[in-house]
Design a protein around this motif. Sequence first.
Motif, PDB file in Angstrom:
ATOM      1  N   ALA A 158      41.698  13.359  40.576  1.00  0.00           N
ATOM      2  CA  ALA A 158      41.629  14.280  41.714  1.00  0.00           C
ATOM      3  C   ALA A 158      40.725  15.476  41.447  1.00  0.00           C
ATOM      4  O   ALA A 158      40.394  16.229  42.363  1.00  0.00           O
ATOM      5  CB  ALA A 158      43.026  14.762  42.067  1.00  0.00           C
ATOM      6  N   GLY A 159      40.343  15.667  40.191  1.00  0.00           N
ATOM      7  CA  GLY A 159      39.445  16.779  39.895  1.00  0.00           C
ATOM      8  C   GLY A 159      39.969  17.772  38.885  1.00  0.00           C
ATOM      9  O   GLY A 159      39.573  18.930  38.888  1.00  0.00           O
ATOM     10  N   ARG A 160      40.867  17.344  38.007  1.00  0.00           N
ATOM     11  CA  ARG A 160      41.340  18.251  36.964  1.00  0.00           C
ATOM     12  C   ARG A 160      40.254  18.447  35.926  1.00  0.00           C
ATOM     13  O   ARG A 160      39.624  17.490  35.474  1.00  0.00           O
ATOM     14  CB  ARG A 160      42.595  17.708  36.279  1.00  0.00           C
ATOM     15  CG  ARG A 160      43.194  18.715  35.294  1.00  0.00           C
ATOM     16  CD  ARG A 160      44.500  18.254  34.729  1.00  0.00           C
ATOM     17  NE  ARG A 160      44.335  17.246  33.686  1.00  0.00           N
ATOM     18  CZ  ARG A 160      45.346  16.706  33.026  1.00  0.00           C
ATOM     19  NH1 ARG A 160      46.586  17.033  33.334  1.00  0.00           N
ATOM     20  NH2 ARG A 160      45.127  15.800  32.095  1.00  0.00           N
ATOM     21  N   VAL A 161      40.023  19.692  35.557  1.00  0.00           N
ATOM     22  CA  VAL A 161      39.031  20.007  34.539  1.00  0.00           C
ATOM     23  C   VAL A 161      39.639  20.958  33.520  1.00  0.00           C
ATOM     24  O   VAL A 161      40.581  21.695  33.811  1.00  0.00           O
ATOM     25  CB  VAL A 161      37.753  20.652  35.137  1.00  0.00           C
ATOM     26  CG1 VAL A 161      37.058  19.702  36.092  1.00  0.00           C
ATOM     27  CG2 VAL A 161      38.091  21.958  35.852  1.00  0.00           C
ATOM     28  N   GLU A 162      39.101  20.933  32.337  1.00  0.00           N
ATOM     29  CA  GLU A 162      39.519  21.849  31.286  1.00  0.00           C
ATOM     30  C   GLU A 162      38.449  22.912  31.096  1.00  0.00           C
ATOM     31  O   GLU A 162      37.254  22.614  31.151  1.00  0.00           O
ATOM     32  CB  GLU A 162      39.731  21.097  29.972  1.00  0.00           C
ATOM     33  CG  GLU A 162      40.173  21.995  28.826  1.00  0.00           C
ATOM     34  CD  GLU A 162      40.380  21.244  27.520  1.00  0.00           C
ATOM     35  OE1 GLU A 162      40.858  21.850  26.541  1.00  0.00           O
ATOM     36  OE2 GLU A 162      40.047  20.035  27.476  1.00  0.00           O
ATOM     37  N   PHE A 163      38.864  24.152  30.916  1.00  0.00           N
ATOM     38  CA  PHE A 163      37.915  25.191  30.542  1.00  0.00           C
ATOM     39  C   PHE A 163      38.300  25.681  29.155  1.00  0.00           C
ATOM     40  O   PHE A 163      39.475  25.747  28.798  1.00  0.00           O
ATOM     41  CB  PHE A 163      37.888  26.350  31.550  1.00  0.00           C
ATOM     42  CG  PHE A 163      39.184  27.092  31.713  1.00  0.00           C
ATOM     43  CD1 PHE A 163      39.517  28.175  30.886  1.00  0.00           C
ATOM     44  CD2 PHE A 163      40.097  26.730  32.697  1.00  0.00           C
ATOM     45  CE1 PHE A 163      40.714  28.866  31.047  1.00  0.00           C
ATOM     46  CE2 PHE A 163      41.299  27.416  32.858  1.00  0.00           C
ATOM     47  CZ  PHE A 163      41.604  28.486  32.030  1.00  0.00           C
ATOM     48  N   ARG A 164      37.277  26.013  28.362  1.00  0.00           N
ATOM     49  CA  ARG A 164      37.541  26.412  26.981  1.00  0.00           C
ATOM     50  C   ARG A 164      36.381  27.245  26.469  1.00  0.00           C
ATOM     51  O   ARG A 164      35.213  26.862  26.625  1.00  0.00           O
ATOM     52  CB  ARG A 164      37.723  25.178  26.104  1.00  0.00           C
ATOM     53  CG  ARG A 164      38.104  25.473  24.670  1.00  0.00           C
ATOM     54  CD  ARG A 164      38.355  24.187  23.919  1.00  0.00           C
ATOM     55  NE  ARG A 164      38.870  24.441  22.586  1.00  0.00           N
ATOM     56  CZ  ARG A 164      39.225  23.492  21.725  1.00  0.00           C
ATOM     57  NH1 ARG A 164      39.127  22.215  22.095  1.00  0.00           N
ATOM     58  NH2 ARG A 164      39.673  23.793  20.536  1.00  0.00           N
ATOM     59  N   VAL A 165      36.694  28.384  25.876  1.00  0.00           N
ATOM     60  CA  VAL A 165      35.652  29.243  25.335  1.00  0.00           C
ATOM     61  C   VAL A 165      35.044  28.568  24.105  1.00  0.00           C
ATOM     62  O   VAL A 165      35.748  27.952  23.298  1.00  0.00           O
ATOM     63  CB  VAL A 165      36.227  30.637  24.979  1.00  0.00           C
ATOM     64  CG1 VAL A 165      37.171  30.569  23.795  1.00  0.00           C
ATOM     65  CG2 VAL A 165      35.115  31.628  24.720  1.00  0.00           C
ATOM     66  N   ASP A 166      33.708  28.612  23.984  1.00  0.00           N
ATOM     67  CA  ASP A 166      33.061  28.003  22.824  1.00  0.00           C
ATOM     68  C   ASP A 166      32.920  29.035  21.705  1.00  0.00           C
ATOM     69  O   ASP A 166      33.387  30.173  21.817  1.00  0.00           O
ATOM     70  CB  ASP A 166      31.723  27.365  23.203  1.00  0.00           C
ATOM     71  CG  ASP A 166      30.657  28.389  23.619  1.00  0.00           C
ATOM     72  OD1 ASP A 166      30.851  29.603  23.400  1.00  0.00           O
ATOM     73  OD2 ASP A 166      29.622  27.965  24.155  1.00  0.00           O
ATOM     74  N   LYS A 167      32.268  28.656  20.633  1.00  0.00           N
ATOM     75  CA  LYS A 167      32.192  29.550  19.469  1.00  0.00           C
ATOM     76  C   LYS A 167      31.345  30.788  19.721  1.00  0.00           C
ATOM     77  O   LYS A 167      31.394  31.742  18.942  1.00  0.00           O
ATOM     78  CB  LYS A 167      31.654  28.786  18.255  1.00  0.00           C
ATOM     79  CG  LYS A 167      30.242  28.254  18.413  1.00  0.00           C
ATOM     80  CD  LYS A 167      29.829  27.465  17.172  1.00  0.00           C
ATOM     81  CE  LYS A 167      28.421  26.919  17.308  1.00  0.00           C
ATOM     82  NZ  LYS A 167      28.025  26.138  16.108  1.00  0.00           N
ATOM     83  N   THR A 168      30.569  30.787  20.810  1.00  0.00           N
ATOM     84  CA  THR A 168      29.781  31.968  21.164  1.00  0.00           C
ATOM     85  C   THR A 168      30.463  32.798  22.251  1.00  0.00           C
ATOM     86  O   THR A 168      29.847  33.683  22.844  1.00  0.00           O
ATOM     87  CB  THR A 168      28.368  31.565  21.632  1.00  0.00           C
ATOM     88  OG1 THR A 168      28.458  30.794  22.829  1.00  0.00           O
ATOM     89  CG2 THR A 168      27.646  30.756  20.566  1.00  0.00           C
ATOM     90  N   ALA A 169      31.728  32.508  22.520  1.00  0.00           N
ATOM     91  CA  ALA A 169      32.551  33.230  23.503  1.00  0.00           C
ATOM     92  C   ALA A 169      32.116  32.984  24.944  1.00  0.00           C
ATOM     93  O   ALA A 169      32.313  33.828  25.816  1.00  0.00           O
ATOM     94  CB  ALA A 169      32.573  34.737  23.208  1.00  0.00           C
ATOM     95  N   ILE A 170      31.535  31.819  25.207  1.00  0.00           N
ATOM     96  CA  ILE A 170      31.105  31.475  26.563  1.00  0.00           C
ATOM     97  C   ILE A 170      31.881  30.259  27.067  1.00  0.00           C
ATOM     98  O   ILE A 170      32.143  29.317  26.316  1.00  0.00           O
ATOM     99  CB  ILE A 170      29.596  31.165  26.617  1.00  0.00           C
ATOM    100  CG1 ILE A 170      28.787  32.378  26.139  1.00  0.00           C
ATOM    101  CG2 ILE A 170      29.166  30.788  28.034  1.00  0.00           C
ATOM    102  CD1 ILE A 170      27.299  32.122  26.041  1.00  0.00           C
ATOM    103  N   ILE A 171      32.257  30.310  28.336  1.00  0.00           N
ATOM    104  CA  ILE A 171      32.879  29.170  29.005  1.00  0.00           C
ATOM    105  C   ILE A 171      31.823  28.525  29.899  1.00  0.00           C
ATOM    106  O   ILE A 171      31.171  29.199  30.695  1.00  0.00           O
ATOM    107  CB  ILE A 171      34.089  29.600  29.841  1.00  0.00           C
ATOM    108  CG1 ILE A 171      35.255  29.989  28.916  1.00  0.00           C
ATOM    109  CG2 ILE A 171      34.528  28.489  30.799  1.00  0.00           C
ATOM    110  CD1 ILE A 171      36.477  30.516  29.644  1.00  0.00           C
ATOM    111  N   HIS A 172      31.634  27.222  29.729  1.00  0.00           N
ATOM    112  CA  HIS A 172      30.683  26.458  30.549  1.00  0.00           C
ATOM    113  C   HIS A 172      31.465  25.409  31.336  1.00  0.00           C
ATOM    114  O   HIS A 172      32.210  24.620  30.750  1.00  0.00           O
ATOM    115  CB  HIS A 172      29.646  25.738  29.678  1.00  0.00           C
ATOM    116  CG  HIS A 172      28.891  26.622  28.730  1.00  0.00           C
ATOM    117  ND1 HIS A 172      27.800  27.361  29.116  1.00  0.00           N
ATOM    118  CD2 HIS A 172      29.083  26.891  27.414  1.00  0.00           C
ATOM    119  CE1 HIS A 172      27.337  28.035  28.074  1.00  0.00           C
ATOM    120  NE2 HIS A 172      28.091  27.769  27.027  1.00  0.00           N
ATOM    121  N   ASN A 173      31.322  25.398  32.644  1.00  0.00           N
ATOM    122  CA  ASN A 173      31.971  24.385  33.474  1.00  0.00           C
ATOM    123  C   ASN A 173      31.109  24.060  34.676  1.00  0.00           C
ATOM    124  O   ASN A 173      30.167  24.799  34.997  1.00  0.00           O
ATOM    125  CB  ASN A 173      33.339  24.872  33.965  1.00  0.00           C
ATOM    126  CG  ASN A 173      34.450  24.645  32.967  1.00  0.00           C
ATOM    127  OD1 ASN A 173      34.686  25.481  32.107  1.00  0.00           O
ATOM    128  ND2 ASN A 173      35.140  23.514  33.052  1.00  0.00           N
TER     129      ASN A 173
END
Length: 236
Positions: A158-173
Motif C-alpha cells: 500500500a505504500g509503507r516506506v522506511e525513513f532513516r538518517v544516514d551517516k551524514t545526518a541526512i534522510i533521503h526518501n
Amino acid sequence: MAKKSKRYSEIAAKVDSTKLYGLREAVDLYKEVATAKFDESLEVHIRLGVDPRHADQQVRGTIVLPHGTGITKRVLVLAVGEKVKEAEDAGADIVGGDDLIQKISTGWLDFDAVIATPDMMKSVGRLGKILGPRGLMPSAKAGTVTFDVADAIKEIKAGRVEFRVDKTAIIHNMVGKKSFEAEKLFENLKVLYRAILKARPASAKGTYVRSFYIAPTMGVGIKIDPVAASKEVAEA
C-alpha cells in the motif's frame, strides 16, 4: 567545466535558489520543473541536527504514505509452516525459507522488500552484509520482523516506506511520482515530514531540521523553509 543542457538551464531559471519555499508551493513548482521524458520521482533530502554516531540520536521510523509511492514492490517473505500460506494468500511475490536464504547468499536480489518471521532471524542474520547496505535487512523497528506477515505485506504493497538518517545526518526518501496529482504529493510529503519531526531524539540539541530540499529525479533542488513547513504540517 561541464556544459549544462538547455533543459537543465530552463529548469534552473524557474527555481529561485535564494528563496525558501513552503511545502505546497514547492510541490507545485516540482510539477512544473519535472520535465524528463519518464515518470520522475519526487525525492526528499532533509539534513538533521543530530549525530548519527550516537545511538540515542538515531532517527528512524516507518510510515504508510496515503497515496503510495507509485512503485509496485516485489515482496519476499522468509517463513516456514503455516506462515508460508498466510504470506501467499496476502499477496507476497516470493515465499520460502532456508532455500531462499541460500539463494540470496549467492547474490540473488530480485525483490524490493523482505519480511521475516522472528523464528527465521537466526538464519537471516547471516545475510546482514548483503541486505543491510541495500536497506533490505528485516528489522522489528521497521515492522519487517513479525509473525503478522499478512498485515506487513499489505502495508508495504500500500505504500509503507522506511525513513532513516544516514551517516551524514541526512534522510533521503521518495514520496511519489510526477504523474501524481499535486495534492496527493503534498499529502504524502506532509506525512513524511510530520513523522520525521515526531522522531526527534530527546538528546538532539539546537536546530533539528538544518536543511530541507525536494527535487525531481533529474532536476534542480527546491529549498523548503523548515519552519513554514512545520506550520503547514501542524494545520493538517
